[in-house]
Design an enzyme around this catalytic site. Structure first.
Site, PDB file in Angstrom:
ATOM      1  N   THR A  93       0.862  -1.354  -0.171  1.00  0.00           N
ATOM      2  CA  THR A  93       0.367  -0.204   0.428  1.00  0.00           C
ATOM      3  C   THR A  93       0.838   1.459  -0.412  1.00  0.00           C
ATOM      4  O   THR A  93       1.751   0.983   0.476  1.00  0.00           O
ATOM      5  CB  THR A  93      -0.958   0.431   1.440  1.00  0.00           C
ATOM      6  N   GLY A  94       0.623   2.260  -1.024  1.00  0.00           N
ATOM      7  CA  GLY A  94       0.969   3.713  -1.210  1.00  0.00           C
ATOM      8  C   GLY A  94       0.034   4.821  -0.507  1.00  0.00           C
ATOM      9  O   GLY A  94      -0.972   4.949  -0.467  1.00  0.00           O
ATOM     10  N   LYS A  95       1.043   5.725  -1.232  1.00  0.00           N
ATOM     11  CA  LYS A  95       0.766   7.058  -1.299  1.00  0.00           C
ATOM     12  C   LYS A  95      -0.692   7.471  -2.186  1.00  0.00           C
ATOM     13  O   LYS A  95      -1.203   8.268  -1.900  1.00  0.00           O
ATOM     14  CB  LYS A  95       1.208   8.178  -0.720  1.00  0.00           C
ATOM     15  N   GLU A  96      -0.039   6.807  -3.004  1.00  0.00           N
ATOM     16  CA  GLU A  96      -1.138   7.478  -4.341  1.00  0.00           C
ATOM     17  C   GLU A  96      -1.260   6.030  -5.148  1.00  0.00           C
ATOM     18  O   GLU A  96      -2.361   6.475  -5.211  1.00  0.00           O
ATOM     19  CB  GLU A  96       0.496   7.438  -5.263  1.00  0.00           C
ATOM     20  N   ALA A  97      -1.645   4.552  -4.346  1.00  0.00           N
ATOM     21  CA  ALA A  97      -1.598   3.289  -5.105  1.00  0.00           C
ATOM     22  C   ALA A  97      -1.106   2.392  -4.192  1.00  0.00           C
ATOM     23  O   ALA A  97      -0.276   2.536  -3.454  1.00  0.00           O
ATOM     24  CB  ALA A  97      -1.255   3.523  -6.850  1.00  0.00           C
ATOM     25  N   VAL A  99      -0.338  -1.923  -4.403  1.00  0.00           N
ATOM     26  CA  VAL A  99      -0.875  -2.608  -5.775  1.00  0.00           C
ATOM     27  C   VAL A  99      -1.301  -4.293  -5.325  1.00  0.00           C
ATOM     28  O   VAL A  99      -0.924  -4.636  -3.879  1.00  0.00           O
ATOM     29  CB  VAL A  99       1.233  -3.087  -5.823  1.00  0.00           C
ATOM     30  N   GLU A 195       2.469  -7.513 -15.509  1.00  0.00           N
ATOM     31  CA  GLU A 195       2.728  -8.689 -15.308  1.00  0.00           C
ATOM     32  C   GLU A 195       3.761  -8.814 -13.847  1.00  0.00           C
ATOM     33  O   GLU A 195       3.533  -7.469 -13.705  1.00  0.00           O
ATOM     34  CB  GLU A 195       4.238  -8.562 -16.397  1.00  0.00           C
ATOM     35  N   ASP A 241      11.792  10.001 -11.039  1.00  0.00           N
ATOM     36  CA  ASP A 241      11.413   9.043 -10.089  1.00  0.00           C
ATOM     37  C   ASP A 241      12.444   8.580  -9.781  1.00  0.00           C
ATOM     38  O   ASP A 241      12.081   7.111  -8.747  1.00  0.00           O
ATOM     39  CB  ASP A 241      10.196   9.170  -9.586  1.00  0.00           C
ATOM     40  N   ASN A 246      12.511   1.961  -6.909  1.00  0.00           N
ATOM     41  CA  ASN A 246      11.726   1.295  -7.944  1.00  0.00           C
ATOM     42  C   ASN A 246      12.504   1.013  -9.572  1.00  0.00           C
ATOM     43  O   ASN A 246      12.241   0.428 -10.723  1.00  0.00           O
ATOM     44  CB  ASN A 246      11.123   2.815  -8.688  1.00  0.00           C
ATOM     45  N   ASP A 258       7.319   1.955 -11.631  1.00  0.00           N
ATOM     46  CA  ASP A 258       6.735   3.423 -11.153  1.00  0.00           C
ATOM     47  C   ASP A 258       6.717   4.182 -12.311  1.00  0.00           C
ATOM     48  O   ASP A 258       7.635   5.099 -11.417  1.00  0.00           O
ATOM     49  CB  ASP A 258       7.233   3.200  -9.582  1.00  0.00           C
TER      50      ASP A 258
HETATM   51  N1  LIG Z   1       4.574  -5.602 -12.036  1.00  0.00           N
HETATM   52  C1  LIG Z   1       5.001  -5.502 -10.019  1.00  0.00           C
HETATM   53  N2  LIG Z   1       5.221  -7.547  -9.964  1.00  0.00           N
HETATM   54  C2  LIG Z   1       5.654  -7.084  -8.927  1.00  0.00           C
HETATM   55  N3  LIG Z   1       5.410  -6.469  -7.517  1.00  0.00           N
HETATM   56  C3  LIG Z   1       5.653  -5.083  -7.984  1.00  0.00           C
HETATM   57  C4  LIG Z   1       5.088  -4.783  -9.316  1.00  0.00           C
HETATM   58  N4  LIG Z   1       4.473  -3.401  -9.114  1.00  0.00           N
HETATM   59  C5  LIG Z   1       4.550  -2.802  -7.894  1.00  0.00           C
HETATM   60  N5  LIG Z   1       5.460  -4.259  -7.291  1.00  0.00           N
HETATM   61  C6  LIG Z   1       5.733  -3.959  -6.375  1.00  0.00           C
HETATM   62  O1  LIG Z   1       4.761  -2.308  -4.798  1.00  0.00           O
HETATM   63  C7  LIG Z   1       5.190  -1.670  -4.650  1.00  0.00           C
HETATM   64  C8  LIG Z   1       4.988  -0.078  -5.191  1.00  0.00           C
HETATM   65  O2  LIG Z   1       5.004   0.105  -6.679  1.00  0.00           O
HETATM   66  P1  LIG Z   1       5.035   1.057  -7.197  1.00  0.00           P
HETATM   67  O3  LIG Z   1       6.398   1.292  -6.759  1.00  0.00           O
HETATM   68  O4  LIG Z   1       4.720   0.529  -8.382  1.00  0.00           O
HETATM   69  O5  LIG Z   1       3.472   1.707  -6.624  1.00  0.00           O
HETATM   70  P2  LIG Z   1       3.615   3.432  -5.487  1.00  0.00           P
HETATM   71  O6  LIG Z   1       2.352   3.403  -5.625  1.00  0.00           O
HETATM   72  O7  LIG Z   1       5.142   4.324  -6.387  1.00  0.00           O
HETATM   73  O8  LIG Z   1       4.762   3.119  -4.226  1.00  0.00           O
HETATM   74  P3  LIG Z   1       6.172   3.852  -3.359  1.00  0.00           P
HETATM   75  O9  LIG Z   1       4.956   5.069  -3.419  1.00  0.00           O
HETATM   76  O10 LIG Z   1       6.135   2.656  -2.407  1.00  0.00           O
HETATM   77  O11 LIG Z   1       6.913   4.295  -4.714  1.00  0.00           O
HETATM   78  C9  LIG Z   1       6.704  -2.462  -5.577  1.00  0.00           C
HETATM   79  O12 LIG Z   1       7.961  -1.776  -4.936  1.00  0.00           O
HETATM   80  C10 LIG Z   1       7.117  -3.900  -5.552  1.00  0.00           C
HETATM   81  O13 LIG Z   1       6.993  -3.777  -4.619  1.00  0.00           O
HETATM   82 MG   LIG Z   2       7.172   3.209  -5.779  1.00  0.00          MG
END
Ligand SMILES: Nc1ncnc2c1ncn2[C@@H]1O[C@H](COP(=O)(O)OP(=O)(O)OP(=O)(O)O)[C@@H](O)[C@H]1O
Ligand SMILES: [Mg+2]
Length: 311
Positions: A93-97, A99, A195, A241, A246, A258
């Protein structure tokens, strides 16, 4: 199965084998007759008005109503109209999204694991970042502009959707160039399916930031990064970023993730700054892990990448 602690995955041993796809089970699909396609489409149509998904699934596949990824498509992509999606848990879980891990397939057919990145439209989002992003992308329809300015729930949802659209476009462009990014399967509203980078039992690949590679592995990862940066620059792009958070490392291979804020190095007035910041950020991590600055030659690399980007 699937009971991993996704936020703190184990440090995985580095291997040099080629990156493998995550298809679970057979990946070839049979061809359907037109009649069978029509029948399945009817089944699906009825299902949309039926909130209950079949066989304990969480929903019917959303493939046919989504923006679909670039062709030629990898053969593991499940395109059958009668496929269903199972939610397997939250990867992060993140601030913007957030997964999530998803399994898509036919009950008796090929199954595939997907990462579902769902952009938030809640108050927790970073509006500062949104403002910077939306600047220069004036929406023609004033109803939408007003909704965004007033932060109505409709407006917040539009912003979240724009991020999903941007990341889907960036992944599609980089995938088509042959860059190591997750294949973008589809984008539907604020949800992006891509994927899954990890093992068939649902363990996500670790982020580069979590690894302590030995000197040879570190050097090898740096060379992969330079190749990745070079390819991105050749398309006139910078990640925007980039950091060791990432980049995932799967079977010894770097995978870039990301990408919603991807930057056009020439057209963006701050393009050069973003490219430099990306390189310095990630090189800093390599230096902290012990890679000599004489090997990274950050200034030389930045100069080369800018030359490539300006083409
Ligand atoms: N395609 C993928 N396969 C496996 N794990 C993934 C994938 N995409 C994202 N993740 C997992 O989810 C996390 C968050 O993804 P991402 O960096 O795209 O989102 P975010 O909202 O920007 O998160 P953050 O703020 O932590 O950077 C990644 O660090 C990774 O652990
Ligand atoms: Mg990220």
């Amino acid at each position: 199965m699937y009971e991993h602690d996704y936020d703190q995955p184990e440090q995985l041993p580095m291997r040099r084998s080629r990156r493998t796809k995550n298809s679970v089970g057979p990946s070839r699909r049979g061809r359907l007759t037109e009649r069978e396609k029509a029948r399945l489409a009817r089944v699906r149509e009825e299902a949309y008005s039926d909130p209950v998904a079949p066989d304990g699934a969480d929903r019917w596949s959303t493939w046919d109503r989504a923006d679909q990824g670039p062709v030629p498509r990898p053969d593991w992509v499940v395109t059958e109209l009668a496929a269903v999606d199972h939610e397997l848990g939250v990867l992060k879980t993140g601030k913007e999204a957030d997964v999530h891990l998803l399994r898509r397939g036919l009950p008796d057919g090929p199954q595939v694991l997907l990462a579902a990145k769902r952009y938030r439209s809640s108050d927790r989002r970073d509006f500062h970042r949104d403002a910077a992003y939306l600047e220069g992308r004036r929406m023609r329809r004033s109803r939408e502009m007003r909704a965004i300015e007033h932060r109505t729930s409709f407006g917040r949802n539009l912003i979240a959707e724009q991020w999903a659209v941007a990341e889907f476009g960036a992944l599609s462009a980089l995938w088509s160039l042959g860059a190591p990014v997750p294949y973008p399967v589809q984008r539907d509203g604020t949800e992006l399916l891509m994927e899954f980078i990890g093992s068939p039992d649902g363990a996500a690949a670790p982020r580069l930031a979590q690894l302590r590679p030995d000197p040879d592995e570190l050097h090898e990862l740096w060379l992969q990064l330079v190749a990745l940066l070079d390819l991105t620059a050749s398309a006139g792009l910078a990640h925007g970023d980039l950091s060791a958070y990432n980049l995932l490392v799967h079977d010894g291979q770097l995978v870039l993730i990301d990408l919603p804020q991807i930057v056009d190095v020439v057209a963006n007035p701050n393009g050069e700054y973003f490219l430099q910041r990306d390189v310095r950020n990630v090189a800093e991590w390599f230096h902290r892990r012990g890679l000599p600055e004489s090997i990274t030659d950050v200034d030389g690399l930045i100069a080369d990448l800018l030359t490539v980007a300006r083409g």
